[in-house]
Design a protein around this motif. Structure first.
Motif, PDB file in Angstrom:
ATOM      1  N   ALA A   2       1.043  -1.593   0.358  1.00 52.39           N
ATOM      2  CA  ALA A   2       0.559   0.209   0.102  1.00 52.39           C
ATOM      3  C   ALA A   2       0.264   0.978  -0.556  1.00 52.39           C
ATOM      4  O   ALA A   2       2.221   0.536   0.599  1.00 52.39           O
ATOM      5  CB  ALA A   2      -0.654  -0.170   1.597  1.00 52.39           C
ATOM      6  N   GLU A   3       0.151   2.468  -0.334  1.00 47.37           N
ATOM      7  CA  GLU A   3       0.826   3.327  -0.170  1.00 47.37           C
ATOM      8  C   GLU A   3      -0.465   4.977  -0.369  1.00 47.37           C
ATOM      9  O   GLU A   3      -1.348   4.587  -0.672  1.00 47.37           O
ATOM     10  CB  GLU A   3       1.572   3.629  -1.424  1.00 47.37           C
ATOM     11  CG  GLU A   3       2.482   5.014  -1.465  1.00 47.37           C
ATOM     12  CD  GLU A   3       3.378   5.109  -2.374  1.00 47.37           C
ATOM     13  OE1 GLU A   3       4.500   5.917  -2.921  1.00 47.37           O
ATOM     14  OE2 GLU A   3       3.770   3.861  -3.145  1.00 47.37           O
ATOM     15  N   ALA A   4       0.303   5.744   0.552  1.00 46.44           N
ATOM     16  CA  ALA A   4      -0.947   6.929  -0.098  1.00 46.44           C
ATOM     17  C   ALA A   4      -0.441   8.474   0.922  1.00 46.44           C
ATOM     18  O   ALA A   4       0.733   8.069   1.224  1.00 46.44           O
ATOM     19  CB  ALA A   4      -1.409   6.146   1.964  1.00 46.44           C
ATOM     20  N   ILE A  30      -1.036  11.743   1.449  1.00 44.18           N
ATOM     21  CA  ILE A  30      -2.238  12.956   2.786  1.00 44.18           C
ATOM     22  C   ILE A  30      -1.988  14.124   2.645  1.00 44.18           C
ATOM     23  O   ILE A  30      -0.935  14.890   3.287  1.00 44.18           O
ATOM     24  CB  ILE A  30      -2.540  12.212   4.912  1.00 44.18           C
ATOM     25  CG1 ILE A  30      -2.270  11.102   3.972  1.00 44.18           C
ATOM     26  CG2 ILE A  30      -2.980  13.529   4.943  1.00 44.18           C
ATOM     27  CD1 ILE A  30      -2.623   9.966   5.853  1.00 44.18           C
ATOM     28  N   CYS A  49      -6.050  12.809   0.178  1.00 40.94           N
ATOM     29  CA  CYS A  49      -5.822  11.776   0.841  1.00 40.94           C
ATOM     30  C   CYS A  49      -6.017  10.594  -0.426  1.00 40.94           C
ATOM     31  O   CYS A  49      -7.180  10.687  -0.605  1.00 40.94           O
ATOM     32  CB  CYS A  49      -6.017  11.049   1.896  1.00 40.94           C
ATOM     33  SG  CYS A  49      -5.548   9.753   1.977  1.00 40.94           S
ATOM     34  N   MET A  61      -4.581   7.067  -1.156  1.00 43.87           N
ATOM     35  CA  MET A  61      -5.146   5.993  -0.718  1.00 43.87           C
ATOM     36  C   MET A  61      -4.975   4.360  -2.526  1.00 43.87           C
ATOM     37  O   MET A  61      -5.651   4.417  -1.912  1.00 43.87           O
ATOM     38  CB  MET A  61      -5.781   4.748   0.076  1.00 43.87           C
ATOM     39  CG  MET A  61      -5.392   4.035   0.726  1.00 43.87           C
ATOM     40  SD  MET A  61      -4.125   3.983   1.305  1.00 43.87           S
ATOM     41  CE  MET A  61      -4.105   1.732   2.961  1.00 43.87           C
ATOM     42  N   TYR A  62      -3.544   3.351  -1.819  1.00 45.23           N
ATOM     43  CA  TYR A  62      -3.507   2.909  -2.858  1.00 45.23           C
ATOM     44  C   TYR A  62      -3.486   1.475  -2.100  1.00 45.23           C
ATOM     45  O   TYR A  62      -2.186   1.496  -1.547  1.00 45.23           O
ATOM     46  CB  TYR A  62      -1.822   2.992  -4.422  1.00 45.23           C
ATOM     47  CG  TYR A  62      -1.977   4.666  -4.306  1.00 45.23           C
ATOM     48  CD1 TYR A  62      -2.864   4.751  -5.791  1.00 45.23           C
ATOM     49  CD2 TYR A  62      -1.627   5.799  -4.465  1.00 45.23           C
ATOM     50  CE1 TYR A  62      -2.519   6.031  -6.439  1.00 45.23           C
ATOM     51  CE2 TYR A  62      -2.081   7.197  -4.366  1.00 45.23           C
ATOM     52  CZ  TYR A  62      -1.931   7.092  -5.341  1.00 45.23           C
ATOM     53  OH  TYR A  62      -2.226   8.493  -6.474  1.00 45.23           O
ATOM     54  N   PHE A  63      -3.557   0.484  -2.311  1.00 46.75           N
ATOM     55  CA  PHE A  63      -3.608  -0.846  -1.888  1.00 46.75           C
ATOM     56  C   PHE A  63      -3.682  -2.165  -2.069  1.00 46.75           C
ATOM     57  O   PHE A  63      -4.817  -1.930  -3.549  1.00 46.75           O
ATOM     58  CB  PHE A  63      -4.261  -0.883  -0.300  1.00 46.75           C
ATOM     59  CG  PHE A  63      -5.762  -0.510  -1.090  1.00 46.75           C
ATOM     60  CD1 PHE A  63      -6.365  -1.432  -0.793  1.00 46.75           C
ATOM     61  CD2 PHE A  63      -6.228   0.623  -1.001  1.00 46.75           C
ATOM     62  CE1 PHE A  63      -8.142  -1.254  -0.494  1.00 46.75           C
ATOM     63  CE2 PHE A  63      -7.426   1.104  -0.790  1.00 46.75           C
ATOM     64  CZ  PHE A  63      -8.793  -0.297  -0.289  1.00 46.75           C
ATOM     65  N   LEU A 108     -12.133   6.365   5.509  1.00 46.08           N
ATOM     66  CA  LEU A 108     -10.958   5.758   5.120  1.00 46.08           C
ATOM     67  C   LEU A 108     -10.709   6.811   6.773  1.00 46.08           C
ATOM     68  O   LEU A 108     -10.798   7.536   7.245  1.00 46.08           O
ATOM     69  CB  LEU A 108      -9.512   7.336   4.688  1.00 46.08           C
ATOM     70  CG  LEU A 108      -9.534   6.588   3.127  1.00 46.08           C
ATOM     71  CD1 LEU A 108      -8.903   7.955   2.410  1.00 46.08           C
ATOM     72  CD2 LEU A 108      -9.486   5.513   2.793  1.00 46.08           C
ATOM     73  N   ILE A 129      -8.078   6.499   9.880  1.00 44.69           N
ATOM     74  CA  ILE A 129      -7.110   6.759  10.033  1.00 44.69           C
ATOM     75  C   ILE A 129      -6.333   7.077  11.085  1.00 44.69           C
ATOM     76  O   ILE A 129      -6.908   7.712  11.789  1.00 44.69           O
ATOM     77  CB  ILE A 129      -6.088   8.380   8.985  1.00 44.69           C
ATOM     78  CG1 ILE A 129      -6.359   8.124   7.813  1.00 44.69           C
ATOM     79  CG2 ILE A 129      -4.968   8.340   9.452  1.00 44.69           C
ATOM     80  CD1 ILE A 129      -6.006   9.144   6.936  1.00 44.69           C
ATOM     81  N   ILE A 141      -4.300   2.600   7.972  1.00 37.91           N
ATOM     82  CA  ILE A 141      -4.711   3.236   7.044  1.00 37.91           C
ATOM     83  C   ILE A 141      -6.136   1.960   7.085  1.00 37.91           C
ATOM     84  O   ILE A 141      -5.792   1.777   5.708  1.00 37.91           O
ATOM     85  CB  ILE A 141      -4.662   3.938   5.959  1.00 37.91           C
ATOM     86  CG1 ILE A 141      -3.673   5.534   6.278  1.00 37.91           C
ATOM     87  CG2 ILE A 141      -5.997   4.258   4.923  1.00 37.91           C
ATOM     88  CD1 ILE A 141      -3.097   5.935   4.935  1.00 37.91           C
TER      89      ILE A 141
END
Length: 283
Positions: A35-37, A39, A44, A46-48, A86, A88, A97
């Protein structure tokens, strides 16, 4: 890139949002192997990776933007209407997340709009390429979102339109010869070319934490160089005080100097690569 920025700029006139600080306490770039985010104060992305799919969520609370995209291995792309908000939370030195533990890999500081440096010599090209790209832009056209976030070390896109879905995270490094661009997450369905890609780099965390190393021999003004490791070299063609042209692999990329009224939703503070290298996050 030029066409994408035009879409963003048009979208800005559609969405009018007040400044938001919903995410301010978590501001930064975070990553794990799945994953990567990114913010900022108001946005935000968010990739996953989840099971056999790649997914991404764009959330802009101040503009009521909440959008999810799912890429499946059978070549289908879906946009669920029931989207989890989301959640967090801090988990020690990590950020959690929606159940994913992510490590902070880059600090982000915002700034008030200011007069950016003009590119007055060939020795200022690298600094201008880095600084001029910084910032956040987002908007919505016909309920379809477009968002671009560029930090000092990374470049993020979440764009959905009838002809193309383009969602990606990338690392970038600039110098006076051009830009080294390296996508580590790519979700692309292009109706015009037939491309369908869903990908996250193995060892994504290690990649995002490490700085890109430029090989100047790969910069060729008359061509775009694809490195075997996946990096792409966009070579300098020419520069003016307010505009830089790069060879962008099939088209010319224009990197313009933003004005105070350029439509940026958030301005991100410039930090030199030498100062970033001193941050504990990158040691």
């Amino acid at each position: 890139m030029k066409k994408f920025l035009s879409i963003i700029i048009c979208a800005i006139s559609v969405v009018i949002a007040s400044a938001a600080t919903n995410f301010a306490q978590y501001k930064g770039v975070y990553a794990s192997n799945t994953a990567e985010a990114v913010i900022t104060d108001s946005v935000c992305i968010m990739y996953f990776q989840k099971d056999s799919t790649m997914q991404a969520i764009l959330e802009v609370p101040s503009a009521n933007v909440h959008h999810k995209t799912v890429f499946a291995p059978d070549g289908t792309v879906s946009f669920p209407t029931e989207i989890e908000t989301l959640v967090i939370q801090r988990n020690g030195d990590m950020l959690n997340i929606n159940g994913f533990d992510l490590e902070k890999i880059e600090d982000i500081a915002t700034a008030n709009p200011y007069e950016m440096k003009r590119c007055s010599s060939k020795f200022e090209v690298g600094k201008c390429l880095q600084e001029w790209r910084l910032g956040v832009m987002y908007g919505v056209i016909d309920d379809l979102p477009a968002c671009e976030i560029n930090t000092n070390r990374h470049m993020f896109v979440y764009m959905v339109n009838p002809s193309m879905v383009y969602i990606r995270a990338a690392a970038a490094r600039n110098n006076n010869k051009g830009t080294l661009f390296f996508q580590n997450i790519r979700m692309m369905k292009n109706q015009n070319t037939g491309e369908y890609t869903m990908y996250i780099m193995p060892d994504n965390l290690a990649f995002t934490k490490n700085d890109l190393k430029i090989d100047n021999s790969k910069f060729q003004p008359n061509s775009c160089t694809f490195n075997p490791d996946g990096g792409i070299y966009w070579s300098l063609i020419s520069f003016e005080p307010g505009n830089i042209l790069l060879n962008g692999c099939g088209e010319t990329y224009q990197v313009g100097r933003p004005q105070k009224d350029s439509g940026l939703t958030e301005w991100i503070q410039y930090q030199s690569y030498s100062s970033i290298a001193e941050f504990p996050l990158l040691k």
